[in-house]
Design a protein around this motif. Structure first.
Motif, PDB file in Angstrom:
ATOM      1  N   ARG A 190       0.816  -1.210   0.000  1.00  0.00           N
ATOM      2  CA  ARG A 190       0.000   0.000   0.000  1.00  0.00           C
ATOM      3  C   ARG A 190       0.858   1.272   0.000  1.00  0.00           C
ATOM      4  N   GLY A 191       2.049   1.158   0.602  1.00  0.00           N
ATOM      5  CA  GLY A 191       2.941   2.314   0.605  1.00  0.00           C
ATOM      6  C   GLY A 191       3.305   2.765  -0.796  1.00  0.00           C
ATOM      7  N   LYS A 192       3.297   1.837  -1.764  1.00  0.00           N
ATOM      8  CA  LYS A 192       3.602   2.222  -3.144  1.00  0.00           C
ATOM      9  C   LYS A 192       2.498   3.093  -3.733  1.00  0.00           C
ATOM     10  N   ILE A 193       1.264   2.902  -3.257  1.00  0.00           N
ATOM     11  CA  ILE A 193       0.161   3.752  -3.692  1.00  0.00           C
ATOM     12  C   ILE A 193       0.379   5.176  -3.176  1.00  0.00           C
ATOM     13  N   HIS A 194       0.771   5.283  -1.892  1.00  0.00           N
ATOM     14  CA  HIS A 194       1.050   6.598  -1.327  1.00  0.00           C
ATOM     15  C   HIS A 194       2.217   7.277  -2.051  1.00  0.00           C
ATOM     16  N   THR A 195       3.242   6.496  -2.409  1.00  0.00           N
ATOM     17  CA  THR A 195       4.369   7.067  -3.149  1.00  0.00           C
ATOM     18  C   THR A 195       3.908   7.594  -4.507  1.00  0.00           C
ATOM     19  N   GLY A 200       2.654  12.120  -8.044  1.00  0.00           N
ATOM     20  CA  GLY A 200       1.793  12.428  -9.172  1.00  0.00           C
ATOM     21  C   GLY A 200       1.806  11.373 -10.255  1.00  0.00           C
ATOM     22  N   ASP A 201       2.098  10.123  -9.882  1.00  0.00           N
ATOM     23  CA  ASP A 201       2.194   9.031 -10.855  1.00  0.00           C
ATOM     24  C   ASP A 201       0.895   8.230 -10.894  1.00  0.00           C
ATOM     25  N   LYS A 202       0.684   7.510 -11.987  1.00  0.00           N
ATOM     26  CA  LYS A 202      -0.384   6.533 -12.099  1.00  0.00           C
ATOM     27  C   LYS A 202       0.103   5.202 -11.533  1.00  0.00           C
ATOM     28  N   ILE A 203      -0.840   4.300 -11.283  1.00  0.00           N
ATOM     29  CA  ILE A 203      -0.487   2.965 -10.800  1.00  0.00           C
ATOM     30  C   ILE A 203      -1.030   1.920 -11.780  1.00  0.00           C
ATOM     31  N   PRO A 204      -0.447   0.722 -11.802  1.00  0.00           N
ATOM     32  CA  PRO A 204      -1.012  -0.346 -12.635  1.00  0.00           C
ATOM     33  C   PRO A 204      -2.452  -0.661 -12.217  1.00  0.00           C
ATOM     34  N   THR A 205      -3.279  -1.006 -13.169  1.00  0.00           N
ATOM     35  CA  THR A 205      -4.699  -1.207 -12.881  1.00  0.00           C
ATOM     36  C   THR A 205      -5.006  -2.522 -12.155  1.00  0.00           C
ATOM     37  N   TRP A 207      -3.532  -3.309  -9.285  1.00  0.00           N
ATOM     38  CA  TRP A 207      -3.129  -3.146  -7.897  1.00  0.00           C
ATOM     39  C   TRP A 207      -4.305  -2.992  -6.947  1.00  0.00           C
ATOM     40  N   ALA A 208      -5.336  -2.259  -7.382  1.00  0.00           N
ATOM     41  CA  ALA A 208      -6.397  -1.883  -6.445  1.00  0.00           C
ATOM     42  C   ALA A 208      -7.709  -1.628  -7.177  1.00  0.00           C
ATOM     43  N   LEU A 209      -8.797  -1.552  -6.385  1.00  0.00           N
ATOM     44  CA  LEU A 209     -10.114  -1.189  -6.891  1.00  0.00           C
ATOM     45  C   LEU A 209     -10.560   0.108  -6.232  1.00  0.00           C
ATOM     46  N   ASP A 210     -11.351   0.909  -6.952  1.00  0.00           N
ATOM     47  CA  ASP A 210     -11.905   2.121  -6.355  1.00  0.00           C
ATOM     48  C   ASP A 210     -13.117   1.765  -5.501  1.00  0.00           C
ATOM     49  N   VAL A 211     -13.793   2.779  -4.962  1.00  0.00           N
ATOM     50  CA  VAL A 211     -14.908   2.518  -4.039  1.00  0.00           C
ATOM     51  C   VAL A 211     -16.068   1.807  -4.728  1.00  0.00           C
ATOM     52  N   ASN A 212     -16.107   1.863  -6.040  1.00  0.00           N
ATOM     53  CA  ASN A 212     -17.168   1.194  -6.776  1.00  0.00           C
ATOM     54  C   ASN A 212     -16.771  -0.204  -7.237  1.00  0.00           C
ATOM     55  N   THR A 216      -8.536   0.708 -11.054  1.00  0.00           N
ATOM     56  CA  THR A 216      -8.197   2.117 -11.225  1.00  0.00           C
ATOM     57  C   THR A 216      -6.699   2.302 -11.339  1.00  0.00           C
ATOM     58  N   ASP A 217      -6.285   3.332 -12.108  1.00  0.00           N
ATOM     59  CA  ASP A 217      -4.872   3.697 -12.161  1.00  0.00           C
ATOM     60  C   ASP A 217      -4.612   4.980 -11.386  1.00  0.00           C
ATOM     61  N   ASP A 218      -5.637   5.475 -10.678  1.00  0.00           N
ATOM     62  CA  ASP A 218      -5.531   6.710  -9.896  1.00  0.00           C
ATOM     63  C   ASP A 218      -5.232   6.358  -8.442  1.00  0.00           C
ATOM     64  N   PRO A 219      -4.052   6.718  -7.913  1.00  0.00           N
ATOM     65  CA  PRO A 219      -3.721   6.328  -6.540  1.00  0.00           C
ATOM     66  C   PRO A 219      -4.681   6.903  -5.501  1.00  0.00           C
ATOM     67  N   ALA A 220      -5.213   8.102  -5.743  1.00  0.00           N
ATOM     68  CA  ALA A 220      -6.161   8.688  -4.795  1.00  0.00           C
ATOM     69  C   ALA A 220      -7.428   7.840  -4.702  1.00  0.00           C
ATOM     70  N   GLU A 221      -7.913   7.386  -5.850  1.00  0.00           N
ATOM     71  CA  GLU A 221      -9.107   6.541  -5.859  1.00  0.00           C
ATOM     72  C   GLU A 221      -8.805   5.165  -5.276  1.00  0.00           C
ATOM     73  N   ALA A 222      -7.598   4.677  -5.515  1.00  0.00           N
ATOM     74  CA  ALA A 222      -7.208   3.377  -4.961  1.00  0.00           C
ATOM     75  C   ALA A 222      -7.193   3.407  -3.440  1.00  0.00           C
ATOM     76  N   LEU A 223      -6.720   4.512  -2.862  1.00  0.00           N
ATOM     77  CA  LEU A 223      -6.652   4.613  -1.411  1.00  0.00           C
ATOM     78  C   LEU A 223      -8.043   4.707  -0.780  1.00  0.00           C
ATOM     79  N   LYS A 224      -9.029   5.144  -1.561  1.00  0.00           N
ATOM     80  CA  LYS A 224     -10.405   5.151  -1.064  1.00  0.00           C
ATOM     81  C   LYS A 224     -11.039   3.772  -1.169  1.00  0.00           C
TER      82      LYS A 224
END
Length: 356
Positions: A190-195, A200-205, A207-212, A216-224
């Motif tokens: 998860r620390g890689k998402i914060h990094t 200001g980087d994208k993440i591989p899709t 790694w995580a799911l958004d709230v829906n 997602t490739d958006d780290p902000a949405e991934a952390l939610k």
């Protein structure tokens, strides 16, 4: 947004000196500041930037918000000749984990094995630095911790388990590197998402799911949303295992109760589980090291699949990167340096020195 186009380099000594100064100015003792600084800088040296000195702003925010006690000293209680417990007293996790492994090593040197449970601790950074503490002392080790909710259990959709790393190690042979495993039970730590968010980087899709529940490739949405476990139910089961050994056993928070290092609402109450094992219990040390040499050579000398130039032993890539960064300095994004210097300005200490 962090400047991702410009990087600067810092020597490991200057990085460590800077961290010590920040921590001491925040009320941490000199000894505990040095232990914490070494753990953070070692992560940056090994290329694990998600657990390096860029964690400091969140750590210090927790101090300012009164949910982490910078003055706390961990307390060791001996339970049996080979079992001890450390109460972290809601201080920094690094001194608590260091004391725990130090005690485990001491017991193992006499009795062959030492086990320490740590309670009421906080985030201790990269697990590999504690594994290294053991391998540097000639010991095998297990290093477990739990962490704040980020991962659903298999079949679930809400955050419950932490992305808690499983780590272990063994001394190398006379002609091979030590074995050091440090991995999260998720596809990525998860620390890689914060990094990625910080830079200001994208993440591989994957790694995580958004709230829906969508990739997602958006780290902000991934952390939610939620992290994805590696291997489906296998990764989920490993995360539960970390909670059993680190949280349930120690008396610390568990089952989603750990507060994360970016959450200012409550103490972390993290638990750890540390074991040191003497490697020459069943054979002489020379024979053990010779067998590690055979294992290393057979692993790295395996037939390679198409497109693979080199096979690495677990932990070897990070060790090679550490050697390079010890010589060339540690690279940081300028925005990361700016954030660290902002902390220095708040505390009235010298800004971090960068290489020319």
């Amino acid at each position: 947004m962090t400047d991702t186009t410009h990087t600067v380099r810092v020597t490991h000594n200057d990085a460590q000196e800077f961290v010590v100064a920040l921590l001491k100015a925040s009320g941490v003792s000199g000894a505990n500041s040095l232990i914490t600084a070494r753990g953070l800088v070692q992560a940056d040296l090994r290329g694990v930037e998600s657990h390096g000195i860029n964690r400091l702003p969140s750590y210090l925010a927790r101090v300012r918000n009164g949910v982490l006690d910078p003055k706390a000293d961990p307390v060791l209680s001996q339970i049996t000749p080979v079992v001890a417990q450390v109460d972290g007293k809601n201080g920094f996790g690094f001194p608590a984990a260091h004391l725990g492994m130090q005690s485990a090593i001491s017991m193992a040197q006499i009795f062959g094995i030492g086990m320490v449970s740590v309670k009421h601790s906080n985030h201790f950074g990269m697990s590999a630095w504690i594994v290294r503490q053991a391998t540097d002392a000639g010991m095998m080790s297990l290093v477990f911790t739990n962490s704040s909710p980020a991962l659903p259990v298999w079949g679930g959709k809400s955050q419950l388990m932490g992305v808690s790393p499983i780590a272990c190690g063994a001394p190398g042979g006379n002609a091979s590197r030590p074995f050091i495993l440090d991995m999260a039970p998720s596809v990525a730590a998860r620390g890689k998402i914060h990094t990625a968010l910080r830079r200001g980087d994208k993440i591989p899709t994957d790694w995580a799911l958004d709230v829906n529940g969508r990739p997602t490739d958006d780290p902000a949405e991934a952390l939610k949303g939620v992290m994805l476990p590696m291997g489906g139910p296998k990764g989920s089961a490993l995360a539960i295992m970390m909670d059993v050994f680190s949280g349930v056993l120690s008396g610390s928070a568990f089952a989603g109760g750990v507060t994360g290092p970016y959450d200012m609402s409550a103490p972390g109450d993290v638990g750890h589980f540390l074991v040191a094992i003497k490697p020459d219990l069943f054979m002489g040390l020379d024979e053990f090291r010779a067998r590690m040499d055979v294992l290393y050579q057979r692993v790295v000398g395996s037939d390679k699949m198409d497109g693979v130039e080199r096979i690495y032993f677990p932990g070897e890539i990070e060790q090679l990167k550490e050697e390079q960064r010890l010589a060339d300095g540690i690279p940081y994004a300028q925005g990361e340096i700016d954030a660290l210097n902002a902390e220095a300005d708040k505390l009235g200490v010298a800004r971090i020195r960068t290489m020319a």
